[in-house]
Scaffold this motif. Structure first.
Motif, PDB file in Angstrom:
ATOM      1  N   ALA A 128       1.262  14.013   1.288  1.00  0.00           N
ATOM      2  CA  ALA A 128       0.772  14.367  -0.170  1.00  0.00           C
ATOM      3  C   ALA A 128       2.056  14.526  -1.125  1.00  0.00           C
ATOM      4  O   ALA A 128       2.022  14.128  -2.241  1.00  0.00           O
ATOM      5  CB  ALA A 128      -0.107  15.606  -0.160  1.00  0.00           C
ATOM      6  N   ALA A 129       3.213  15.172  -0.461  1.00  0.00           N
ATOM      7  CA  ALA A 129       4.321  15.429  -1.118  1.00  0.00           C
ATOM      8  C   ALA A 129       5.167  14.166  -1.490  1.00  0.00           C
ATOM      9  O   ALA A 129       5.628  14.250  -2.677  1.00  0.00           O
ATOM     10  CB  ALA A 129       4.979  16.406  -0.491  1.00  0.00           C
ATOM     11  N   GLU A 130       5.099  13.412  -0.822  1.00  0.00           N
ATOM     12  CA  GLU A 130       5.661  11.979  -0.865  1.00  0.00           C
ATOM     13  C   GLU A 130       5.046  11.079  -2.066  1.00  0.00           C
ATOM     14  O   GLU A 130       5.673  10.508  -2.907  1.00  0.00           O
ATOM     15  CB  GLU A 130       5.566  11.063   0.359  1.00  0.00           C
ATOM     16  CG  GLU A 130       6.761  11.252   1.291  1.00  0.00           C
ATOM     17  CD  GLU A 130       6.586  10.310   2.539  1.00  0.00           C
ATOM     18  OE1 GLU A 130       7.415  10.157   3.178  1.00  0.00           O
ATOM     19  OE2 GLU A 130       5.476   9.942   2.678  1.00  0.00           O
ATOM     20  N   LYS A 131       3.627  11.280  -2.061  1.00  0.00           N
ATOM     21  CA  LYS A 131       3.098  10.597  -3.083  1.00  0.00           C
ATOM     22  C   LYS A 131       2.614  11.284  -4.346  1.00  0.00           C
ATOM     23  O   LYS A 131       2.050  10.932  -5.383  1.00  0.00           O
ATOM     24  CB  LYS A 131       1.676  10.274  -2.431  1.00  0.00           C
ATOM     25  CG  LYS A 131       1.744   9.262  -1.611  1.00  0.00           C
ATOM     26  CD  LYS A 131       0.209   8.713  -1.353  1.00  0.00           C
ATOM     27  CE  LYS A 131      -0.307   8.984  -0.127  1.00  0.00           C
ATOM     28  NZ  LYS A 131      -1.773   8.618   0.232  1.00  0.00           N
ATOM     29  N   ARG A 132       3.330  12.814  -4.270  1.00  0.00           N
ATOM     30  CA  ARG A 132       3.649  13.625  -5.756  1.00  0.00           C
ATOM     31  C   ARG A 132       1.882  13.948  -5.865  1.00  0.00           C
ATOM     32  O   ARG A 132       1.310  13.933  -6.851  1.00  0.00           O
ATOM     33  CB  ARG A 132       4.018  13.173  -6.717  1.00  0.00           C
ATOM     34  CG  ARG A 132       5.569  13.502  -6.493  1.00  0.00           C
ATOM     35  CD  ARG A 132       6.472  12.298  -6.962  1.00  0.00           C
ATOM     36  NE  ARG A 132       7.816  12.748  -6.870  1.00  0.00           N
ATOM     37  CZ  ARG A 132       8.732  12.405  -5.902  1.00  0.00           C
ATOM     38  NH1 ARG A 132       8.210  11.847  -4.798  1.00  0.00           N
ATOM     39  NH2 ARG A 132      10.038  12.855  -5.674  1.00  0.00           N
ATOM     40  N   GLU A 133       0.963  14.083  -4.717  1.00  0.00           N
ATOM     41  CA  GLU A 133      -0.363  14.460  -5.118  1.00  0.00           C
ATOM     42  C   GLU A 133      -0.604  15.794  -4.529  1.00  0.00           C
ATOM     43  O   GLU A 133       0.248  16.330  -3.671  1.00  0.00           O
ATOM     44  CB  GLU A 133      -1.204  13.371  -4.222  1.00  0.00           C
ATOM     45  CG  GLU A 133      -1.248  11.930  -4.718  1.00  0.00           C
ATOM     46  CD  GLU A 133      -2.152  11.258  -3.860  1.00  0.00           C
ATOM     47  OE1 GLU A 133      -2.650  11.662  -2.811  1.00  0.00           O
ATOM     48  OE2 GLU A 133      -2.155   9.827  -4.224  1.00  0.00           O
ATOM     49  N   SER A 134      -1.608  16.358  -4.854  1.00  0.00           N
ATOM     50  CA  SER A 134      -1.876  17.948  -4.732  1.00  0.00           C
ATOM     51  C   SER A 134      -2.657  17.866  -3.217  1.00  0.00           C
ATOM     52  O   SER A 134      -3.019  16.628  -2.894  1.00  0.00           O
ATOM     53  CB  SER A 134      -3.041  18.431  -5.567  1.00  0.00           C
ATOM     54  OG  SER A 134      -4.025  17.759  -5.638  1.00  0.00           O
TER      55      SER A 134
END
Lengths: 158, 183
Positions: A128-134
């Motif tokens: 999720a961090a890689e995709k900048r998603e919550s």
């Protein structure tokens, strides 16, 4: 002095040119593909354990690419709503973001990741961090097993 | 020519030669050092919107065309994908459109290279491999020579027997301190 400026501008131009040049034209990444037979992703999904440790080649549309490091991409399966992850060692192969939507083939060994709940939590949090998603930790409810292709080579078609 | 004069010449000329690459490695070094908080290679611009009264039916070429027309997205459609029955992804050159077929919510993700920085990172992280690997090794060797020759440019109170010695010692202690702290 004029010569120095010329060299400086030439270097800057060369670097800039790379930003506007077409990004892809049958991009060969890593080791050349050697297998002639393509394994259907749907076959792997039906019985993944049968493929663990085996060298195979898969193909499909690139539907997602790691935007941070280009260290993985997801290929669409031949069955609807399914995709399969192709993972490479960071820095060895870099999948470009421009690969999204292109057809691709990848060759490597199917690996099995058996994750405890804590490891699964860390894994999805990282994704999720890689995709900048919550990320909602409640979505991970127990241990998980992930199958993916550890690729040595890939070709992104133009 | 004595050794100190030769040392100064080597340091000066290698310094000039290494300037460009050192700047590339320095700028890219800072950029990739903070990869956890930003993307050093790409500018990713996300635009959200909603399509009112999205027509139902299968997620086919007609629906794709209609969606693109409604959100005024241009470019050739490279491909489409449905990650689930309610979501359609449309891949255009430099733009990925994700549509929630139930609610009509759209997300356009436009990706462009960061000018210069992507090329610098490409070299810094040795993506070209091949001949560049050897060239980068040579550059690293030159940096070593630059560092060593730099120690002996000056003599006297600003050289290694005075200020230079103390500062060199401090420079060696800094990584040791962080190793003690984190390793």
């Amino acid at each position: 002095m004029k010569k120095l400026w010329f060299i400086g501008f030439s270097l800057a131009f060369t670097l800039l040119a790379g930003t506007v040049m077409p990004a892809l034209a049958d991009l060969q990444l890593g080791q050349p593909l050697t297998l002639t037979e393509i394994t259907k992703v749907s076959d792997i999904e039906k019985n993944p354990t049968a493929y663990v440790g085996k060298k195979i080649q898969i193909s499909g549309t690139v539907v997602e690419v790691c935007s941070s490091r280009g260290c993985w991409m997801n290929l669409a399966s031949d069955t609807p709503f399914e995709k399969f992850q192709v993972k490479v060692t960071d820095g060895v192969i870099i999948f470009p973001m421009s690969a999204r939507g292109h057809a691709a083939r990848a060759e490597g060994v199917v690996e099995e990741l058996k994750l405890s709940q804590k490891e699964a939590l860390d894994y999805y949090q990282h994704k999720a961090a890689e995709k900048r998603e919550s990320f909602d930790p409640q979505t991970v409810t127990g241990p998980e097993t992930i199958y993916r292709l550890r690729a040595m080579g890939a070709v992104i078609k133009d | 020519m004595n050794w100190r004069r030769l040392n100064t010449i080597i340091h000066r000329d290698l310094g000039y030669l290494c300037f460009g690459l050192t700047m590339i490695y320095a700028i890219s070094g800072i950029a990739v050092n903070h990869i956890h908080s930003w993307n050093p290679n790409y500018l990713i611009n996300q635009e959200r919107g909603t399509i009112d009264n999205l027509p139902g039916g299968p997620a086919d070429a007609a629906l794709t065309t209609e969606i693109l027309k409604r959100i005024e997205a241009t470019g050739e459609v490279k491909n489409t994908f449905q990650p689930d029955p309610n979501t359609l992804q449309i891949f255009l050159e430099g733009n990925t459109v994700t549509v929630n077929l139930n609610t009509g919510e759209t997300l356009q993700e436009k990706v462009t290279n960061r000018p210069l920085l992507r090329q610098m990172n490409y070299l810094h992280l040795n993506h070209p491999k091949k001949l560049w690997t050897w060239f980068a090794d040579l550059y690293a060797l030159c940096l070593g020579v630059l560092a060593c020759s730099g120690l002996f440019i000056l003599k006297g109170k600003n050289g290694m027997k005075g200020r230079g010695g103390w500062l060199t010692g401090a420079g060696l202690l800094i990584p040791l301190f962080f190793l003690w702290l984190y390793f």
